[in-house]
Design a protein around this motif. Structure first.
Motif, short mmCIF file in Angstrom:
data_model
loop_
_atom_site.label_atom_id
_atom_site.label_comp_id
_atom_site.label_asym_id
_atom_site.label_seq_id
_atom_site.Cartn_x
_atom_site.Cartn_y
_atom_site.Cartn_z
N SER A 103 0.81 -1.17 0.00
CA SER A 103 0.02 -0.16 -0.03
C SER A 103 0.88 1.17 0.15
CB SER A 103 -0.85 -0.09 1.31
OG SER A 103 -2.09 0.65 1.10
N ALA A 117 0.96 3.09 3.78
CA ALA A 117 1.15 2.16 4.92
C ALA A 117 1.45 0.77 4.92
CB ALA A 117 -0.37 2.13 5.49
N LYS A 142 -5.28 -7.13 16.32
CA LYS A 142 -6.57 -6.39 16.22
C LYS A 142 -6.82 -5.36 15.22
CE LYS A 142 -6.61 -6.57 21.32
NZ LYS A 142 -5.74 -5.98 22.44
N TRP A 161 -4.09 -4.64 11.63
CA TRP A 161 -3.14 -4.84 10.94
C TRP A 161 -1.98 -4.09 11.09
CZ3 TRP A 161 -0.87 -2.61 6.66
CH2 TRP A 161 -1.61 -1.73 5.93
N PHE A 162 -2.05 -2.71 11.11
CA PHE A 162 -0.94 -1.64 10.81
C PHE A 162 -0.54 -1.30 12.29
CE2 PHE A 162 -4.28 1.12 12.51
CZ PHE A 162 -5.47 0.59 11.95
N ALA A 212 -6.79 5.47 9.47
CA ALA A 212 -6.52 4.84 10.78
C ALA A 212 -5.07 4.01 10.37
CB ALA A 212 -7.33 3.64 11.19
N SER A 213 -4.93 3.49 9.25
CA SER A 213 -3.92 2.78 8.92
C SER A 213 -2.54 3.68 8.44
CB SER A 213 -3.77 1.63 7.76
OG SER A 213 -3.98 2.34 6.46
N GLY A 214 -2.96 4.97 8.30
CA GLY A 214 -1.76 5.81 7.90
C GLY A 214 -1.77 5.84 6.49
N GLU A 215 -2.41 5.33 5.61
CA GLU A 215 -2.43 5.09 4.17
C GLU A 215 -2.38 6.43 3.48
OE1 GLU A 215 -0.88 3.20 1.96
OE2 GLU A 215 -1.67 4.58 0.51
N ARG A 216 -3.85 7.09 4.12
CA ARG A 216 -4.02 8.22 3.74
C ARG A 216 -3.99 9.27 4.77
NH1 ARG A 216 -4.36 8.41 -2.27
NH2 ARG A 216 -3.01 6.53 -2.57
#
Lengths: 580, 347
Positions: free
Chosen positions: A140, A143, A345, A347-348, B228-232
């Motif tokens: 990605s 991330a 809980k 993944w990142f 949340a994942s920081g991707e955007r």
């Protein structure tokens, strides 16, 4: 001596001498007739129906309106171009990766062969879809693990590899076509005796020249066949483009086709949109025939033949490194991140202990309304389809390889054609022909089993044909010249020799069906939903942890099945059509 | 329970009482009859195109407590996918859905036009204020949830001073490659949002948005996950998704766009040929009742009744600038917009 190359009808009751008491139409002819009827019904009827549907207007006359409708937007043309480019790129990359590795494992003394073989097979079990998710977690653009690592260690603001791109799509699809190409090429390489390579060596050719000028041409049919399969697979995938191509804003034929099923459903336009793809496929088959012509490829005879490995010498460890890199890319990296996500809980949040949980599994098993049901569905449908496919395939393969009927070409065509039909097109054809009355199979288990059966019949057929084809008729002729019937020859000579291929074919179909998504489109209802659709739905809600957990459970289950298969078949399980 | 959860529970209770006191519901007797009939049917299929799994689970548990003996299956898919599956089943004369919910109001207008909806007046819906009459058709389909579509940003990557303030920030080139949105061909909520954007900024908005290289997900919950994942870094999201992510510890901030947050109303209806009609009717009564409303507000959604308080951290509609679409705007706006979107975004 009775020749088995003449059609049965010319020989009269002679070909089945022992059954001379029966009327003129022998058991064999009847069996072949039933075979042809079944194949015509499951292959010709839906595909023919699709063609007709694309040309008929509601009042019953003929029209090209559906074709005009299907190609009314620039984006629909662009989708075709994108798909073709994708096919070429994927095929090229797959061959470049798979052929050297196949050669190394099948013909040389490279170490860790079993490990690499198992790894490749492990990838075959993994649905293309799961590989795509694994790669999204890895690449990605901001991330993904690889990019975060890169950005963290170099301080660069952007990542190194964006999965949401054409190259990302090519990579992920290649990783899922790799196993089948590898298996096919390895299988062909396995049966070549060393005699011809020895001859080349004696005449002064080194390893590489021998490999290029002697070994490769002998496996040309397998390579070409595998290339076609790879090309078509790239065109046919539905799940991976949905996950990657949509965010990458690349439309391909399979994503466009889905649009026709939005309300109001336009089956006729969908059918029309499919047709050019089918034309391309038929052209490809024609090209294959042109290249292969009438060359003989028999390498398994009644005489014994030796197979010696080629020593790699100084190239041994570079080859291991190469195979390791390929295996790492294919299997290890995405698997690691998927297993991590299954127990996470979020993944990142990485590898912290407080991120560990079994909640995903608990939820899927006990609370999710359909996860477990879909797992059961997949198991039952795949197993049933595999059994039926193998039965049909063995019958068809024997009849065609031994040319027992004038309809041999027709039978071959019927058995192979479904593989060149993208799964989603097959699903549309089945939907159009078998869902509504009079057949009225919509919403049943049968329609899904039928879809898997038709879809994977070619793989069963090709693998059993290769097995039977590698058995020279001279052994059956020997039986016949000693007074035995053809049936006796089949029972006592051919079947034991292809036993392992039959089981291997069953497993290939079973595994293929468990990971199949595109053929199930439009054919399922809530009660008959297969696991692949559940995975698709989970990805829509971005519940990647649940998705990974379900995928994990599925892979474990399939591995168990394969492990049992390996134990039953012995070490040579993955050798298709090879020496026993 | 932490502080947020305790105050949340208090608000649930207050809202439930407020709701119960304000409107006439089904009489005790008729509820009991309906419940008995529903129990005989044993199960209910809820084709859920509007509520995320976690919310649906809460609803099902609450329904089960109030009306035991009926097992509810939530068949979850994003609005357009749920609709496609429903229409395909109907085309083949197969009836798998009892209740259908979706974020795209045009679905219900079409189903009503085709005569696929059951005529049933939901008694517990009689308390809906007359000013919202343009949102639904009584007797056919009802407004189930109301929520705000807002924006959000990842506060680890974005300073508060640089944070986006308005929808127009989405097309600001400084956010190129950092935006998360979703596809209206899959999500009904996003369909609503896109129609609203077009009404505010015209169709050029999408051309500029496409140039900004957004990450296009397939459900309205997707952008919150990407943030949340920081991707955007910035994205559009329903309020409830944001709150859920924040409660899970994600570093996200809410932004109420200055041109107006969008009030989205999702609908639910009973299908005419529902295999379990009584269970379906009972479920609708529950959905239009106070307890369902309380669950919705506790998760960050709003009630059509402005007197009902919102969850902590969520502003009332009266406190912010908010816009809303009529059912006609949704009905006529979404289908052609999907066309234009596909042409602009190329997939």
């Amino acid at each position: 001596m009775v020749s088995i190359d003449r059609p049965i009808s010319a020989v009269g009751g002679g070909a089945l001498g022992r059954f001379a008491v029966l009327p003129r139409v022998g058991l064999g002819q009847l069996a072949i007739f039933i075979l042809v009827a079944i194949l015509a019904f499951i292959v010709l009827y839906p595909m023919g129906g699709l063609l007709l549907r694309s040309l008929r207007d509601p009042s019953g006359g003929y029209t090209v309106a559906h074709y005009i409708d299907a190609f009314s937007r620039a984006r629909q043309y662009q989708a075709y171009i994108n798909s073709l480019l994708l096919g070429v790129a994927v095929t090229g990359l797959t061959l470049a990766l798979a052929v050297p590795m196949a050669w190394a494992i099948a013909r040389t003394d490279m170490p860790f062969k079993k490990l690499f073989r198992t790894a490749v097979f492990g990838t075959y079990i993994m649905p293309a879809y799961l590989l795509a998710i694994g790669w999204i977690l890895l690449a990605s653009p901001n991330a993904g693990w690889i990019n975060k690592l890169f950005m963290g260690s170099t301080g660069v603001a952007t990542g190194i590899f964006n999965i949401y791109s054409f190259s990302g799509l090519v990579l992920v699809i290649t990783l899922s076509t790799f196993p089948i190409v590898f298996i096919l090429v390895t299988a062909a390489l396995e049966v070549i005796s060393s005699e011809m390579e020895d001859a080349a060596n004696i005449l002064g050719a080194g390893r590489l020249r021998t490999g290029w000028y002697v070994t490769l041409p002998l496996v040309l049919p397998a390579i070409i066949g595998a290339s076609i399969i790879s090309f078509l697979e790239a065109l046919s995938l539905v799940g991976t483009p949905t996950l990657i191509a949509i965010p990458a804003r690349i439309s391909v034929v399979t994503t466009e086709l889905q649009q026709f099923f939005n309300y109001p459903i336009k089956v006729a336009a969908a059918a029309a949109y499919c047709m050019p793809l089918l034309v391309i496929t038929i052209l490809l088959l024609g090209v294959r025939k042109l290249i292969l012509g009438r060359k003989g490829f028999v390498t398994l005879t009644g005489k014994g033949a030796e197979r010696r490995v080629i020593p790699l010498g100084v190239w041994k460890w570079p080859m291991v490194l190469y195979a390791f890199i390929v295996v790492c890319l294919m299997l290890m990296l995405p698997s690691v991140v998927l297993v991590h996500a299954a127990f996470a809980k979020a993944w990142f949040r990485g590898w912290a202990w407080d991120n560990f949980t079994l909640e995903n599994f608990r939820y899927l098993i006990f609370d999710h309304s359909s996860a477990m049901q879909s797992v059961v569905n997949t198991g039952v449908y795949s197993g049933t389809a595999a059994t039926l496919a193998v039965l049909l395939a063995v019958a068809a393969a024997y009849v065609t390889t031994r040319k027992l009927s004038r309809l041999a070409l027709f039978i071959t065509f019927m058995c192979i054609i479904p593989f060149v039909i993208p799964g989603i097109i097959l699903a549309i054809a089945i939907y159009a022909s078998f869902a509504p009355p009079p057949v009225a199979l919509y919403g049943t288990m049968t329609i899904l089993v039928l879809a898997y059966l038709i879809r994977f019949l070619p793989i069963a057929f090709v693998s059993t044909s290769a097995a039977i084809g590698g058995v020279h008729p001279e052994m059956e002729e020997a039986v016949r010249s000693l007074g035995g019937s053809q049936l006796l020859a089949i029972r006592k000579i051919v079947r034991p020799l292809i036993n392992k291929s039959i089981v291997a074919a069953w497993l290939l179909v079973f595994i293929g069906a468990t990971r199949e998504l595109s053929s199930a489109m439009f054919l399922y209802v809530p009660q008959t939903r297969p696991m692949s659709i559940t995975l698709l739905d989970l990805s829509m809600e971005n519940q990647l942890e649940l998705l990974a957990a379900l995928g994990f459970m599925m892979l474990v289950a399939t591995f168990v099945v394969v492990f049992i298969g390996t134990r039953l078949l012995g070490r040579d399980f993955m050798v298709i059509g090879g020496r026993q | 329970m932490n502080r947020t959860q305790t105050s949340g529970a208090t608000f649930v209770l207050a809202a439930a009482i407020a709701g119960w006191l304000t409107g006439p519901a089904l009489t005790q007797e008729s509820t009991a009859t309906l419940h008995k009939a529903a129990q005989a049917e044993k199960t209910l299929s809820w084709c859920n195109g509007s509520l995320p799994d976690a919310s649906a689970e809460k609803v099902i548990n609450a329904f089960g407590k109030q009306y035991p003996g009926i097992s509810v299956k939530s068949l979850r898919a994003s609005s357009q996918v749920a609709y496609q599956r429903l229409m395909q089943d109907l085309e083949n004369n197969m009836h798998n859905c009892d209740v259908f919910g979706s974020g795209d109001g045009s679905h219900f207008a079409e189903l009503a036009r085709r005569g696929d909806l059951m005529q049933y007046t939901v008694a517990s819906a009689s308390s809906i204020n007359a000013q919202f009459r343009d949102l639904y058709e009584p007797g056919l389909y009802y407004p189930a949830t109301t929520f705000l579509m807002v924006m959000a940003y990842n506060k680890n990557d974005v300073q508060a001073a640089d944070a986006p303030k308005n929808w127009s920030d989405l097309i600001d080139p400084k956010w190129k490659g950092k935006v998360a949105i979703a596809h209206p061909a899959y999500s009904g909520n996003i369909g609503n949002w896109a129609v609203y954007m077009e009404s505010l900024y015209g169709p050029e908005f999408f051309q500029k948005l496409a140039k900004n290289d957004p990450l296009v997900g397939r459900s309205s919950g997707d952008p919150a996950a990407q943030l949340a994942s920081g991707e955007r870094k910035i994205g559009i999201t329903p309020m409830a998704e944001i709150l859920r992510a924040i409660n899970k510890g994600a570093p996200i901030e809410i932004v109420y766009p200055s041109d107006g947050s969008l009030v989205i109303v999702t609908h639910m209806a009973v299908l005419k040929k529902a295999p379990h009609p009584n269970a379906a009717k009972l479920f609708m009564e529950f959905v239009m009742g106070p307890e369902f409303g309380a669950i919705m507000t506790s998760e960050g959604r709003h009630s059509l009744d402005p007197a009902v308080p919102t969850a902590p951290g969520v502003k009332r509609i009266s406190e912010i600038k908010a816009g809303r679409l009529t059912i006609d705007q949704v009905k006529n706006g979404i289908p052609p917009l999907i066309e234009r979107w596909n042409a602009t975004f190329g997939g």
